[in-house]
Design a protein around this motif. Structure first.
Motif, short mmCIF file in Angstrom:
data_model
loop_
_atom_site.label_atom_id
_atom_site.label_comp_id
_atom_site.label_asym_id
_atom_site.label_seq_id
_atom_site.Cartn_x
_atom_site.Cartn_y
_atom_site.Cartn_z
N ARG A 180 5.84 -1.10 -9.79
CA ARG A 180 6.82 -2.30 -8.67
C ARG A 180 7.39 -3.17 -9.62
N LEU A 182 -1.79 -5.78 -3.23
CA LEU A 182 -0.93 -4.36 -3.17
C LEU A 182 -0.16 -4.35 -1.91
N LYS A 183 -0.87 -4.96 -0.82
CA LYS A 183 -0.07 -5.01 0.52
C LYS A 183 0.73 -5.84 0.46
N THR A 230 2.51 -7.40 -1.91
CA THR A 230 3.52 -7.10 -2.80
C THR A 230 4.57 -5.86 -2.59
N ASN A 231 4.17 -5.45 -1.17
CA ASN A 231 4.98 -4.21 -0.91
C ASN A 231 5.64 -4.79 0.44
N LYS A 237 8.66 -6.18 2.65
CA LYS A 237 10.00 -6.34 2.38
C LYS A 237 10.68 -7.76 2.02
N ILE A 242 9.72 -7.95 -1.64
CA ILE A 242 10.31 -7.04 -2.45
C ILE A 242 11.88 -7.60 -2.65
#
Length: 387
Positions: free
Chosen positions: A310, A348-349, A351-352, A354, A357
């Motif tokens: 990522r 992990l959640k 950094t995902n 929108k 991102i």
């Protein structure tokens, strides 16, 4: 002539280690500046021992207490890092940046102008603000030395070589849980996560080692420092921590850098750069060399390895998201507010998302951009995941 030294974060483990080295060779060094956040008692002890006339205490309450008890008129005490013009009349020969976390970025950027050489042990500054640091290093013609043991190993291996790097392998101890499945770690206690098998470290970095995020940070750091694609850097588990890095060059040669688990070695060598001064260390441990035991990492045991794909190719504010979210989640774990496995799951959640991102496309233009990104990340964590 004595070399002039400045230490940002002198009461931490890196700062103390550097001062122990200097203490054994006082005729060669003149310490101009020491700094601390709150620990003014230790700072005063250091100032007396090394006859330091300039101190910075960044926590205001601690600064006021220090001012009240200071009875030495030769010691000037400051509360922020904006007074370097008053402290430095000429450039210091060597500055060490070892303030922990993102709090170290602005002081690091500020002191570059006043340094001939700067050694940086603060990985967050490099990860989040490398483009800002690199620009200042170039503008003020300052030599940079990375002090993280792995990065110093790489830097010392390639510093005098013209060969191109084909691959870098960063070794990780794997922490206390490298041979256990992630699903088994839900009820891990803080004391278990802090029980690092090879290194003596602070609480924060010990937890980072247990989740492997510390090594993921070092992958980002290496990519930026050495201008190498992320896909050319691998993490391998090496429980004894005797080998710090393996560097494979395009000419077929591979450098393997090994030394005992002591930060004294990279710090000493950064301080005595280009000097023939010897450092007394232990003999080569052939028992360890005969049992190096390298193990490939896997995403089942260390789910945070999924973060690497990522990470954007160019410098961005997304790196600040990762660092800030991890800092906050580790703090919650140490406060017993979340479980050990939730550090990885929530990171992990978040950094995902929108909204975060989108920061992959934004390059940090100044420290305010980085601070604002940190605040945004923490705010979102508070609002969405932490009740």
């Amino acid at each position: 002539m004595k070399k002039k030294i400045a230490i940002l974060g002198s009461t931490g483990s890196i700062g103390k280690c550097l001062l122990k080295i200097i203490e054994k060779d006082l005729k060669s060094f003149n310490v101009i500046l020491l700094t601390a956040h709150k620990n003014y008692i230790e700072l005063f002890k250091q100032a007396r021992k090394f006859k330091v006339k300039n101190l910075i205490i960044s926590d205001y309450e601690s600064y006021c207490k220090a001012k009240d008890i200071n009875n030495n008129r030769n010691i000037k005490i400051f509360n922020n890092f904006n007074k370097f013009d008053e402290i430095f009349k000429t450039k210091v020969d060597y500055s060490m940046s070892s303030i922990v976390g993102l709090d170290g970025l602005k002081p690091t950027l500020n002191i570059i102008k006043y340094s001939k050489t700067i050694a940086i042990a603060n990985k967050e500054s490099i990860i989040c603000g490398w483009n800002l640091i690199k620009k200042k290093l170039k503008n003020y013609d300052v030599k940079f030395i990375p002090v993280d043991s792995e990065h110093f190993s790489i830097w010392s291996s390639i510093n005098s070589k013209k060969e191109k790097i084909e691959k870098i392998y960063l070794t990780a101890s794997g922490g206390p849980f490298y041979n256990r499945k992630f699903s088994e770690l839900k009820n891990i206690k803080i004391s278990q996560a802090l029980n690092h098998p090879t290194w003596k470290m602070g609480k924060k970095i010990s937890i980072d080692s247990a989740t492997l995020i510390n090594k993921i940070f070092e992958v980002i750091e290496a990519s930026k420092i050495f201008n190498i694609e992320l896909k050319k850097i691998d993490i391998i588990i090496h429980p004894s921590s005797y080998v710090h890095a393996l560097i494979k060059f395009t000419n077929g040669l591979t450098n393997v850098v090994a030394h005992e688990t002591s930060m004294k070695i990279p710090i000493f060598n950064s301080l005595y750069l280009n000097s023939l001064k010897p450092l007394k260390t232990k003999n080569i441990d052939f028992t360890k060399l005969n049992n190096l035991n390298f193990i490939h990492t896997n995403k089942t045991n260390f789910p945070l390895l999924n973060l690497i794909k990522r990470i954007p190719i160019r410098d961005s504010l997304f790196e600040t998201v990762i660092v800030s979210a991890n800092d906050y989640l580790v703090k919650l774990f140490l406060e017993k507010k979340i479980k050990f496995t939730e550090i990885s799951k929530i990171l992990l959640k978040v950094t995902n998302m929108k909204k975060l991102i989108s920061l992959k496309k934004k390059i940090p233009k100044n420290t305010s951009d980085i601070v604002n990104t940190k605040n945004l990340t923490v705010k979102l964590l508070n609002h969405i995941y932490i009740n």
